[in-house]
Scaffold this active site. Sequence first.
Site, PDB file in Angstrom:
ATOM      1  N   SER A 146       0.826  -1.203   0.000  1.00  9.99           N
ATOM      2  CA  SER A 146       0.000   0.000   0.000  1.00  9.99           C
ATOM      3  C   SER A 146       0.865   1.260   0.000  1.00  9.99           C
ATOM      4  O   SER A 146       1.964   1.271   0.560  1.00  9.99           O
ATOM      5  CB  SER A 146      -0.889  -0.012   1.247  1.00  9.99           C
ATOM      6  OG  SER A 146      -1.973   0.881   1.105  1.00  9.99           O
ATOM      7  N   PRO A 147       0.399   2.359  -0.615  1.00 13.92           N
ATOM      8  CA  PRO A 147       1.146   3.615  -0.522  1.00 13.92           C
ATOM      9  C   PRO A 147       1.163   4.120   0.914  1.00 13.92           C
ATOM     10  O   PRO A 147       0.112   4.243   1.539  1.00 13.92           O
ATOM     11  CB  PRO A 147       0.364   4.564  -1.442  1.00 13.92           C
ATOM     12  CG  PRO A 147      -0.982   3.952  -1.610  1.00 13.92           C
ATOM     13  CD  PRO A 147      -0.823   2.490  -1.433  1.00 13.92           C
ATOM     14  N   ARG A 173       0.895  -1.589   7.075  1.00 12.06           N
ATOM     15  CA  ARG A 173       1.801  -1.710   8.225  1.00 12.06           C
ATOM     16  C   ARG A 173       2.586  -3.021   8.274  1.00 12.06           C
ATOM     17  O   ARG A 173       3.765  -3.003   8.629  1.00 12.06           O
ATOM     18  CB  ARG A 173       1.023  -1.488   9.523  1.00 12.06           C
ATOM     19  CG  ARG A 173       0.630  -0.037   9.727  1.00 12.06           C
ATOM     20  CD  ARG A 173      -0.232   0.149  10.990  1.00 12.06           C
ATOM     21  NE  ARG A 173      -0.541   1.545  11.215  1.00 12.06           N
ATOM     22  CZ  ARG A 173      -1.568   2.173  10.637  1.00 12.06           C
ATOM     23  NH1 ARG A 173      -2.366   1.527   9.797  1.00 12.06           N
ATOM     24  NH2 ARG A 173      -1.806   3.450  10.895  1.00 12.06           N
ATOM     25  N   TYR A 179      -8.043  15.026   1.282  1.00  9.70           N
ATOM     26  CA  TYR A 179      -7.162  15.832   0.448  1.00  9.70           C
ATOM     27  C   TYR A 179      -8.000  16.573  -0.607  1.00  9.70           C
ATOM     28  O   TYR A 179      -9.230  16.489  -0.609  1.00  9.70           O
ATOM     29  CB  TYR A 179      -6.069  14.960  -0.161  1.00  9.70           C
ATOM     30  CG  TYR A 179      -5.166  14.329   0.879  1.00  9.70           C
ATOM     31  CD1 TYR A 179      -4.594  15.111   1.881  1.00  9.70           C
ATOM     32  CD2 TYR A 179      -4.893  12.962   0.876  1.00  9.70           C
ATOM     33  CE1 TYR A 179      -3.765  14.545   2.855  1.00  9.70           C
ATOM     34  CE2 TYR A 179      -4.067  12.382   1.842  1.00  9.70           C
ATOM     35  CZ  TYR A 179      -3.512  13.190   2.833  1.00  9.70           C
ATOM     36  OH  TYR A 179      -2.708  12.638   3.796  1.00  9.70           O
ATOM     37  N   ARG A 200      -8.253   6.039  -5.624  1.00  8.69           N
ATOM     38  CA  ARG A 200      -8.485   5.768  -4.201  1.00  8.69           C
ATOM     39  C   ARG A 200      -9.566   6.704  -3.698  1.00  8.69           C
ATOM     40  O   ARG A 200      -9.496   7.917  -3.907  1.00  8.69           O
ATOM     41  CB  ARG A 200      -7.216   5.945  -3.380  1.00  8.69           C
ATOM     42  CG  ARG A 200      -7.473   5.807  -1.875  1.00  8.69           C
ATOM     43  CD  ARG A 200      -6.219   5.679  -1.043  1.00  8.69           C
ATOM     44  NE  ARG A 200      -5.705   4.315  -1.085  1.00  8.69           N
ATOM     45  CZ  ARG A 200      -5.029   3.748  -0.083  1.00  8.69           C
ATOM     46  NH1 ARG A 200      -4.793   4.418   1.041  1.00  8.69           N
ATOM     47  NH2 ARG A 200      -4.584   2.522  -0.180  1.00  8.69           N
ATOM     48  N   GLN A 229       1.084   6.957  -7.000  1.00  2.00           N
ATOM     49  CA  GLN A 229      -0.177   7.580  -6.599  1.00  2.00           C
ATOM     50  C   GLN A 229       0.026   9.094  -6.611  1.00  2.00           C
ATOM     51  O   GLN A 229       0.893   9.616  -5.912  1.00  2.00           O
ATOM     52  CB  GLN A 229      -0.568   7.123  -5.194  1.00  2.00           C
ATOM     53  CG  GLN A 229      -1.909   7.661  -4.721  1.00  2.00           C
ATOM     54  CD  GLN A 229      -2.161   7.343  -3.252  1.00  2.00           C
ATOM     55  OE1 GLN A 229      -1.548   7.929  -2.364  1.00  2.00           O
ATOM     56  NE2 GLN A 229      -3.050   6.376  -2.987  1.00  2.00           N
TER      57      GLN A 229
END
Length: 786
Positions: free
Chosen positions: A420-421, A723, A581, A629, A498
């Site tokens: 994952s980013p 993680r 964002y 996303r 991304q």
Amino acid sequence: MKIVCIGGGPAGLYFALLMKKADPGHDITVVERNRPYDTFGWGVVFSDQTLGNLQAADAPTAQAILDAFNHWDDIEIHIRGRTVRSGGHGFCGIGRKRLLNILQARCEALGVKLQFETEVESDEQFADADLIIASDGLNSRIRNRYAHVFQPDIDLRRCRFVWLGTHKLFDAFTFAFEETEFGWFQAHAYRFDADTSTFIVETPEEVWRAAGLDRMDKEEAIAFCETLFSKYLDGHRLMSNAAHLRGSAQWIRFPRVVCRTWVHHNGRAPVVLMGDAAHTAHFSIGSGTKLALEDAIELARCIGQRRGDLMGALQDYESVRSVEVLRIQNAARNSTEWFENVRRYVHLPPEQFAYSLLTRSQRISHENLRLRDRGYVERYEDWLAERSGVRRAPHAQPVPPMFTPYRVRGLQLKNRVVVSPMAQYSAVDGIPGDYHLVHLGARAMGGAGLVFAEMTCVSPDARITPHCPGLWNDAQQQAWQRIVDYVHVHTDAKIALQLGHAGPKGSTNAPWEGEGADRPLPQGNWPLISASAVPYLEDGPVPRAMTREDMDRVKADFVAATRRAAAAGFDWLELHCAHGYLLSAFISPLTNRRDDEYGGPLENRLRYPLEVFRAMREAWPGHLPMSVRISAHDWVEGGTTPDDAVEIARAFKAAGADMIDCSSGQVSVRQQPVYGRMYQTPFADRIRNEAGIPTIAVGAISEADHVNSIIAAGRADLCAIARPHLANPAWTLMEAARIGYTDLEWPRPYRAAKTQLERNLEREKAAAAQVAGLSPLQQANLALGV
């Protein structure tokens, strides 16, 4: 003590007999409104595990129940003319009336007083009691009397169901699905004695009404069900034993009950909720009676441990049981929602539909299913792999779902695992350096099929922090190309970028700097822009609402960064429209307060993000994929909902998106997410199967078992692991070894580690097998070193 159990169902009876067995000096009465042989259900189901708990609590009762049980291992699923069967599930069925009679007889043998045909309006009728158990069922009068204390939350679910019986004897727990002109109906059927089976018919409320069942009398409705499911009944009739119900009243909606607290002192004695009075779990996971009996076991245990401290014992009981019940209720909620949304899954091939049903609650995972029925799982793995273009060679291992390849446009990923980013806040002037080469290179060597770089900003004022990477100049492009080339030369992973713009969440510290994450820089802040002048933090800087000129500039920045990403050699591009964002701020009604064509209804709020995406898609190579996303749920009242997320996904699909990356939250500091393992996967599931676009699942996915379950059930097409990949760059390789998949090719430098790891795992399995052969007491002694 003088104990009164209000309600003579399984909870009240079992608690009474356990307490009387523990101390014959207790004066215990069970008060029941019905006659001894009245019951309005058919059969109940226990798992083998529940039987073990009953055996430990009271062996004579357990033996009597066991002698009356019908045991089976198989589940059979019928869908679109196909039948799928899976074994090893270990169920037992018993008639509800027979169960109650066994518990009543055991109570009488121990000296518990049973008082039938007695209505209890209030606990005040038992002024001399030392302890009052409110086991008076779903519509508990005692719970309602003290509702201000117990604070029940009752959620009526959206399906109607009717509880019927039949003399057709099913040799497996049977699920049958039938389509009508009105919609889908499903039946849950299982045998519970020598000549009778339970037969529950269920359908969404809107389908029930469209079929006219709300206007039919009882006999007409039963005849409707007989005709609909005739192929499974083999000429047998359906029967109702709810003589007290008329017309459509026999069709009910399941009420999910959750109480904030279970114990109240009425000024004379404590009043304790138990069984359905305290909680309910949907019949599709068969745990209502299990929970009631285990409530009784735990309360009796707590009282026995806390002799002389009754209130302390009751607090222990509530503390222990509320956690366990919540776990079961979460699983029950997953199962309930699956059956409420059967229409979402019927397009799946029968093989995958059945697998999705078997794993619907998330209590049964891929490896758990393998323990139950290895042959079924391996056949299913072969079927799934063949659909991905992989045919198992003779003597080779079945390919786990997570290791099947995935193709989108002209790109093929070797497996379904995505790194994952993850923001690293380690760039200088937006340039990724050696840190990023090591960070992304190591994870590309670690076995994942696709590695995402962190959100990369399209302009200096698009950054979250001064340490975020960018792609607005040649130096940044060259630095990214160095990393991309490394991944392509030294690994067989693909690498994705991304692109995003921080919008109202920009110009902040790195999490470990100054006042921490989301706080403004102490100096050198840059102006913020957003959909509206709404700050992320209430006391934070207020962004400027974007003008048309701002929109054109930012769109041009995204397009320029897209061209640079293609030139740098990235395999995949993702547009960040989540987490509050800039583009997310347009989509969410919490942050978009505009009164022009870019505000108001969802269609308008999507207008600008779609403009940006279309422009990027046009600039990005046609043979390479693009994903988006999104925050599928803002977790705030008035924010974006999962219903909205489906429409958002449909809009991006129409604009040319290949996949939706399904995250949630981080749009508002007022969010209240419901965390748990794989807690965001239902969003990926729903979007994939309702909007008809492939999805990436992300969020608390931490084991190969999670990934295999998600991919195999068709809940998502890829799984993004965050993680765990920070803790272990070779997470994918390690998980392959942990589940025993040895056919995976490891990078040459890692092969010695693979050999040693496999030896260690074999030793652990051998030790576990030895322990599994011991009795529970021997296992406990071994753990204590005895």
